[in-house]
Each structure stands twice: as structure tokens, then as C-alpha cells.
Design an enzyme around this catalytic site. Structure first.
Site, short mmCIF file in Angstrom:
data_model
loop_
_atom_site.label_atom_id
_atom_site.label_comp_id
_atom_site.label_asym_id
_atom_site.label_seq_id
_atom_site.Cartn_x
_atom_site.Cartn_y
_atom_site.Cartn_z
N GLY A 69 0.79 -1.03 -0.10
CA GLY A 69 -0.03 0.08 0.16
C GLY A 69 0.81 1.31 -0.06
CG ASN A 149 -5.22 4.06 8.90
OD1 ASN A 149 -5.73 4.91 8.50
ND2 ASN A 149 -4.09 3.90 9.63
CD GLN A 179 -6.92 -0.84 6.74
OE1 GLN A 179 -7.68 -1.94 7.04
NE2 GLN A 179 -5.68 -0.96 7.52
CB ALA A 200 -1.26 -8.80 -0.70
CG HIS A 201 0.07 -6.97 4.85
ND1 HIS A 201 -0.02 -6.57 5.95
CD2 HIS A 201 0.13 -5.86 4.08
CE1 HIS A 201 0.23 -5.37 6.25
NE2 HIS A 201 0.64 -4.91 4.98
CB CYS A 326 2.74 2.69 10.20
SG CYS A 326 1.80 1.51 9.00
#
Lengths: 384, 392
Positions: A69, A149, A179, A200-201, A326
Site C-alpha cells: 500500500g 485505517n 482498508q 495484500a496482507h 505504523c
């Protein structure tokens, strides 16, 4: 086994995804850009993966694979702005740092004007200010996230893109959909959104892979040079294990989509019902649980330190978060909640619970009890 | 002609009859520093330590490690040769070969430990200067401000020739002054205190107060990391982790909130004193600096000090914050210390802490607590981690 309610940070890969990744690592490991026949088969699988993602996005156009992302957002912002010589930047106060910081950096590096639009108490962009910013701009790159998020607030992206396109003569509209992908209704086929970032994760796929949807390849300038992969926009050998894993993850979620969404919504409801019955003082940060994204619940407790609650819950077997992973190493009030003007008595006590395909209703009940017990205990101790 | 690392010691030189005790301690530490090379041998003779038989590729690593051994004044990579003048001449030429390539002036500085040597120091220097001038014709002698110096040490057994002196950290060998129990937080100051105490020869053990969930696992890990970094200078550090949550909650619920910090500090000192006694430490130590925060005023220091019987060392008491930071940067603890994982939750930090606590007031508040019981249960739950330098 701990209850894992931090799926907005990252998710556990499904067995099917692991199998797909492994198969590519040991069997289909050829470089899809090579010319031998085995490579050609891999190339076909790569294109099939691209189609799978586009199908689940409900979009027609192009898709480039990236490392995730953050890279997708960076490529979108810098790539588009380099082609829009005098465009200003319009974004929102509650964007993920990979958009907000990149916009600030791009504005300074490329000498562009930056307009950051505030949000209301639920985290929705303030439409009046947004329209007024759009009206003032002749040429603009607009970036507004689809689902927040930290709070799960869903922006009406179609409408915001429409407003931008109507009012700005030359406009590229980007949305961070990290998201949102596979969690909320996809964009319309004739959407005005030009660029859309994916990862993807967050959908039980592997880490280190993502994608950027592009309505038109000419919107972007190249992010990296080399072998000319991804329409020459992002050179570099394809991360085939990651890409197949991502496609597999999207396919798997798509096959059980309604159940998946319904379970997560129910989990949110169970937790809130437990809170209601417990007489603890809390607020929901963001939109109502029906309107926000199904996988994110942000609750804040009065006179509690979120980090302390998190750490206490962690010891009791509940893994959650205070905000985005993050930035959670930095001790400060969440800029997102601050921008939403959340009550100062609650803002420090925010906790984000986020769910995934492996989350269960039973876990929701247990998690709610862990939180309630800890809130009751910790409330005895507030700063003197 | 062998290459050896020649190490001189500083203050130990001033010691009288107990000098062997200090030298034994220092030798042990130098042996540990040299142990990164499998074949290196450490010898003590004639008031110098010699590290020999190391492999060339490990030399810089050995030097880096010896630079952290307190008690070492300086070291040099020297050529070891027999004491006849011809051999010394050859070694001088060899030692000067590299610096002579790009440095224009030099001098020769000779010391004789062997006072019976056939020539006096000045005569040796003058002779060798002449030899070098003959060999390297572009060189000139400058006694006052040379670009490089060729050092010649004529000792009892051999002569040693070198051009560079690398400074050691000075101080006294760790363990030569006894053992202290340091209160180690995750902040900037206490790791610096560990360094300074070790410099004066103290072996360090440390105690850390851990208050989950008010402080996180990451905050504890930060302290472990700091102890590991400090152990590069201090030697292995036994870190005693004391679960402290119950004590903090009890103080919060029963005592005046403005006194929270001071009473908490008194408990910390009392618990640390107990652990110090159990581990045969002769002193407590803290990283407190006078006036830095409310709990470090003269009155607050007295209040915490008077709660224990053991001697309390405060090596930073008269240092400014900036001076402390500059040492923290030098010993490489600063970057770890400033990671944002706090060792004390703001919940237990009063907004208006008392700066001049009165002992009778503290005692009145503490009378509401089961001090003995709280200390006992904290001690029962204490566990110990051995912190060693990370292998690099």
C-alpha cells in the site's frame, strides 16, 4: 491462543494462500519476463492474477503490482504530480501517513500548493470545504482514502470523485483503498476514480505485495526504470509468489464474502452490546457500527490510557492496537482522532479492534470481557 | 620482529603494595577483550601489558575492545625487537615507512625502562633520527611540531617501536573498587551513571522497576538493551527486574498524590537496598542529577537517601543534562534511551509534585501502607537477567 483483533494492521495468511505462494517458490519459480516456454506459462498466470484483482475491484482498466500500500500511494502521488506540471494537491486530515506525508513531501519537493481538508466528528470529509477547495483549483491531484485505517469511517468516494471532476478542469483522483478492498462495496464500473491503492496482507494475503489500479496508463510517470515491467511504470522482476498469493486471497474472500462481512459486523455488535451492558464509559470513534467498515471498531474509554489498556489486554490474551501499527511506537494522541475533534477526556483511551476471516463471535465476547475488566480496574488510576 | 599490542596503564601506576591486586584485575579484563582472537596471548611484564600472537585481521577488533577496558591508559601497535641498536634501527625504518609516505616532518621520542642501557634516551633519539633521515631523504626533523613521532621504548627484555598512541578510557579496572547496585531506568542518565561508576572500578549490578500494564514489554526490553550496551564497558551486568505495579497502585490509592513520586522513589531505594544486600553490593547508585526534576532537589534526595542505610553514589549529581547527553552519545546509549517507551506511566506522575518533601509528612502517608509486606512481595517476584554485550 491469543485473540487476534489487529487485522487492520496485518492478517494471518490463509492455508490456501500459503499453498499458492509455496507452489510458486518451488514449482512455478520462472521469471515471467523470460522467453522460454515455462516462463510464458508463468506470465499467463501473472496476467490471470491481474484479472482476478481487477474483477474483485469491479474495475476495468490497468493494474500494476507493487510492494504494498505504501508504495502504491507513493507511486500514485509522485507519479501523477510529475505529469501535472502546475497541479495543486488536495487531501484530507485523516489520511494514512503514506499519503499525508507523501503529499507534504511532494508539495515541498515539487513546489506545489497543498490543501488539507478537515473532517467532522465521524471522520467524514467536510464537504463544504472540499467543494470550495475544488472550485478554487484549475488543476489538482486529489487523494482521499476510502476507509480510514483507525476508525473504519467510509468516505463516499464516488461522490467526492464526482465533485472533484465537475469542479476542477484538470483533475486526477486517487483513493487509498487498502482498508476498503474486499471489506466494503467496490467502486462503480463507471467510477471517476483514476487511481486506487491496494495491499495484500490486509486481506489474508502475503506481506510485501500490493497493487495500484490505474484508469489510464498515461496518468503516471515511471516510478522506476529497468526491465520495463508493469507497462514500464514500475520496473523490477515480478514478485510472483506475492502476486499469486494476493490473487488467491482475493478469490478466497470473494467466495465467502457475504458470510465474512456478516460475521465481522456481528462481532462489532456483540462487543458493543457487551459494553452497553457493563456500565463502562465509552464512545465509538468514527461512524456508527452499521455505517463504518465491518472490520474496524474504534472505541475510546474515559480517563484511560490506551497504551495501558492495550498492554493489560495483551497480558490477558487479547491483541489489539491503539491506532495504526505504523505509528504506534510513537507516544502521542492519534492525529486522526485529534482531527475528528474527539472529546479530550476520551481521546487518550482509544483502542482499535479489527477483525478478519479467522475472528469468531465467541472471541468477541471474550475480548469484550477482557476489555471491560481492565477498564474497570484501570479507571481507579487516573493521572493525579 | 613481532607485532604486539603494547598497553600502558594509568592510575594503577600510582598504587603501592597493592598494585598487583589491581594489575591482576586489569589483566583479567584485557584477556577477555583479547578473547575475540583465538590465539592471542596477554602477558604482563615490566609495567606493560602485551597482547601477542593475534591474527592480523582481528587486530582492529581487539583494539576496539581494549579501548573499553577501564584502567587502560593507552595502547600502541608496536614492533617488538631485540635491544641491539642495529635491530632497533631496522624496526624504526619499518615503523616509519608508512607515515613517511605522506608526512613531511618527524621526531624520535625514546624512553628507557632499562636505565643500564648503553646509550641515554637523547642519544638514542638523535642516532635513530639520523638513520631515518638517511633512509627517507624527503623527511625533515621537527622537534616541536612534528607530523609524526617515532616512539622507542627500551624495556628490560626488548625494545618496542611505534608511531601511534591510541588512548584508552583511563579509570580503574572494573571490580577493583567493589560492587554497586544501580537503579537503572530506561532514561538517558542511569546508563551514563553505570559507565561512570565502572570507570572508577565498580562492578555493576542493576535493578529495574517494571510496572505492567502501565509500562510495556518494550520499555523493559529497552532497559535490557541499555544494560547490554553498558556491559561493553562495565562487564556482564546482572539486571534484577522488580515487578512494581502493586506498590505503585497502593501508593496511589492511599497516599497524597503530590507525594507519589517521592514515596515511590523511597520504595525503590528500599527494595534496591535489599537486593544489594542479598547480592553483596556495598553501595547503591543512581543517575540522579541535582535539581533536574522535582524528585532530584536536595530535599527530595535527602528524603530518598534517608530511607536506606546503605551508601548511595550519585556520579551525575553535578553534571548538566547536556553533559550527560554527550557521555551517553559517546558510550552509544543515547539512541536507545530516547526511544519513546517510558519507564514510568504518566498516571503515576503527579501534575504538581512536591519539591521540598518533609520527612514527617512522608512517614505519615507511608503509615497507611504495609511497607514491609509490599517490599517483601516485590522481592519475592523479582527475577534476574544476565546482560552481556551483543556479539558484533
Amino acid at each position: 491462543m491469543a485473540i487476534y483483533f489487529d487485522n487492520a494492521a496485518t492478517t494471518k495468511a490463509s492455508p490456501g494462500v500459503c499453498e499458492a505462494v509455496n507452489e510458486v517458490l518451488v514449482k512455478d519459480y520462472y521469471n515471467p519476463s523470460s522467453s522460454y516456454s515455462a516462463a510464458l506459462d508463468i506470465d499467463k498466470k501473472l496476467e490471470a492474477s491481474r484479472e482476478t484483482i481487477l474483477k474483485n475491484l469491479n474495475m476495468q482498466g490497468n493494474l500494476i503490482f507493487t510492494s504494498g500500500g505504501t508504495e502504491s500511494n507513493n507511486i500514485a502521488i509522485f507519479g501523477a504530480l510529475k505529469k501535472m506540471k502546475s497541479a495543486c494537491i488536495i487531501t484530507s486530515e485523516t489520511e494514512h501517513p503514506s499519503v499525508k506525508k507523501t503529499c507534504i513531501e511532494a508539495a515541498s519537493e515539487l513546489g506545489r500548493e497543498l490543501k488539507i481538508i478537515p473532517v467532522d466528528i465521524k471522520g467524514h470529509i467536510k464537504t463544504d470545504e472540499y467543494i470550495s477547495a475544488c472550485k478554487k483549483a484549475d488543476s489538482a491531484f486529489v487523494s482521499i482514502m476510502h476507509v480510514n485505517n483507525e476508525t473504519g469511517t467510509v468516505q463516499d468516494i464516488e461522490c467526492l470523485a464526482e465533485i472533484a471532476k465537475q469542479n476542477i478542469q484538470k483533475c486526477v483522483f486517487h483513493s487509498d483503498g487498502v482498508q476498503a478492498f474486499m471489506k466494503v462495496d467496490p467502486l462503480n464500473k463507471n467510477s471517476k476514480v483514476d487511481l486506487y491503492s491496494l495491499s495484500a496482507h490486509k486481506i489474508h494475503g502475503p506481506k510485501g505485495v500490493g497493487a495500484l489500479y490505474l484508469k489510464d496508463k498515461s496518468i503516471l510517470s515511471a516510478a522506476s526504470y529497468g526491465g520495463g515491467q508493469e507497462y514500464g511504470l514500475r520496473s523490477g522482476t515480478h514478485n510472483t509468489p506475492g502476486i499469486y498469493g494476493m490473487a488467491k486471497a482475493a478469490d478466497e474472500l470473494s467466495s465467502r464474502h457475504d458470510d465474512y462481512i456478516a460475521t465481522m459486523r456481528n462481532i462489532k455488535k456483540i462487543i458493543i452490546d457487551e459494553f452497553k451492558g457493563s456500565n463502562i464509559d465509552y464512545i465509538i470513534c468514527g461512524d456508527s457500527i452499521e455505517k463504518s467498515a465491518p472490520h474496524i471498531l474504534n472505541v475510546a474509554f474515559r480517563d484511560i490510557m490506551g497504551e495501558v489498556l492495550l498492554s493489560a489486554s495483551d497480558s490477558d490474551g487479547l491483541i489489539a492496537n491503539t491506532g495504526s501499527a505504523c505509528s504506534s511506537k510513537k507516544r502521542s494522541v492519534s492525529p486522526v482522532l485529534k482531527a475528528m475533534n474527539i472529546d479530550p477526556n476520551y481521546i487518550q483511551g482509544a483502542m482499535r479492534l479489527s477483525f478478519g476471516v479467522f475472528s469468531t463471535e465467541d472471541e468477541a465476547r471474550q475480548a469484550a470481557q477482557i476489555i471491560i475488566n481492565n477498564v474497570k480496574r484501570l479507571r481507579r488510576f487516573k493521572r493525579a | 620482529m613481532n607485532k604486539v599490542l603494547l598497553i600502558s596503564f594509568g592510575e594503577i601506576f600510582l598504587k603501592g603494595k597493592n598494585r598487583p591486586f589491581f594489575l591482576k584485575k586489569l589483566k583479567k579484563l584485557i584477556v577477555i577483550a583479547a578473547s575475540c582472537d583465538e590465539t592471542a596471548l596477554v602477558e604482563l611484564s615490566d609495567n606493560r601489558f602485551y597482547i601477542r600472537d593475534f591474527s592480523e585481521q582481528n587486530l582492529s577488533k581487539i583494539i576496539e575492545r581494549v579501548k573499553k577496558v577501564f584502567g587502560v591508559h593507552s595502547m600502541s601497535v608496536a614492533l617488538e625487537t631485540s635491544k641491539d641498536l642495529a635491530s632497533i634501527e631496522i624496526a624504526c625504518i619499518e615503523a616509519a615507512k608508512e607515515p613517511a609516505k605522506n608526512m613531511p616532518t618527524f621526531k624520535v621520542d625514546t624512553k628507557r625502562a632499562d636505565k643500564n642501557y648503553s646509550m641515554k634516551s637523547m642519544e638514542i633519539s638523535a642516532h635513530l633520527g639520523g638513520v631515518l633521515l638517511d633512509k627517507f631523504q624527503q623527511l625533515k626533523v621537527d622537534i616541536h611540531n612534528p607530523s609524526f613521532t617515532v616512539y622507542v621504548e627500551v624495556r628490560q627484555e626488548n625494545a618496542y617501536i611505534y608511531c601511534e598512541r591510541i588512548m584508552g578510557p583511563g579509570g580503574m579496572p572494573v571490580g577493583s573498587s567493589g560492587r554497586a547496585m544501580l537503579l537503572l531506568s530506561g532514561g538517558i542518565d542511569s546508563p551514563v551513571a553505570a559507565y561512570m561508576l565502572a570507570k572508577r572500578g565498580l562492578e555493576i549490578e542493576a535493578v529495574h522497576f517494571f510496572s505492567p500494564p502501565y509500562t510495556s514489554e518494550r520499555a523493559k526490553q529497552k532497559v535490557i538493551d541499555l544494560a547490554k550496551i553498558a556491559s561493553e564497558y562495565c562487564g556482564p551486568i546482572k539486571l534484577h527486574i522488580v515487578p512494581f505495579t502493586k506498590v505503585q497502585e497502593e501508593i496511589y490509592e492511599k497516599c497524597h498524590h503530590e507525594l507519589l513520586t517521592v514515596i515511590m522513589r523511597r520504595f525503590m531505594m528500599k527494595i534496591a537496598e535489599n537486593i544489594a544486600q542479598m547480592n553483596k553490593c556495598s553501595a547503591l547508585a543512581t543517575g540522579e542529577s541535582l535539581g533536574q526534576v522535582a524528585s532530584q532537589t536536595l530535599e527530595s534526595l535527602y528524603a530518598t537517601n534517608s530511607y536506606v542505610d546503605m551508601l548511595v553514589l550519585r556520579p551525575l549529581v553535578c553534571l548538566d543534562k547536556l553533559e550527560i547527553i554527550s557521555i551517553a552519545e559517546k558510550i552509544n546509549t543515547y539512541e536507545t534511551s530516547i526511544q519513546p517507551f517510558e519507564d514510568c506511566c504518566t498516571v503515576f506522575t503527579p501534575r504538581h509534585p512536591v519539591t521540598k518533601p518533609k520527612i514527617e509528612n512522608l512517614e505519615k502517608n507511608e503509615a497507611k501502607l504495609d511497607v514491609e509486606g509490599l517490599v517483601k512481595s516485590a522481592l519475592e517476584e523479582t527475577y534476574t537477567i544476565e546482560c552481556l554485550p551483543e556479539s558484533k
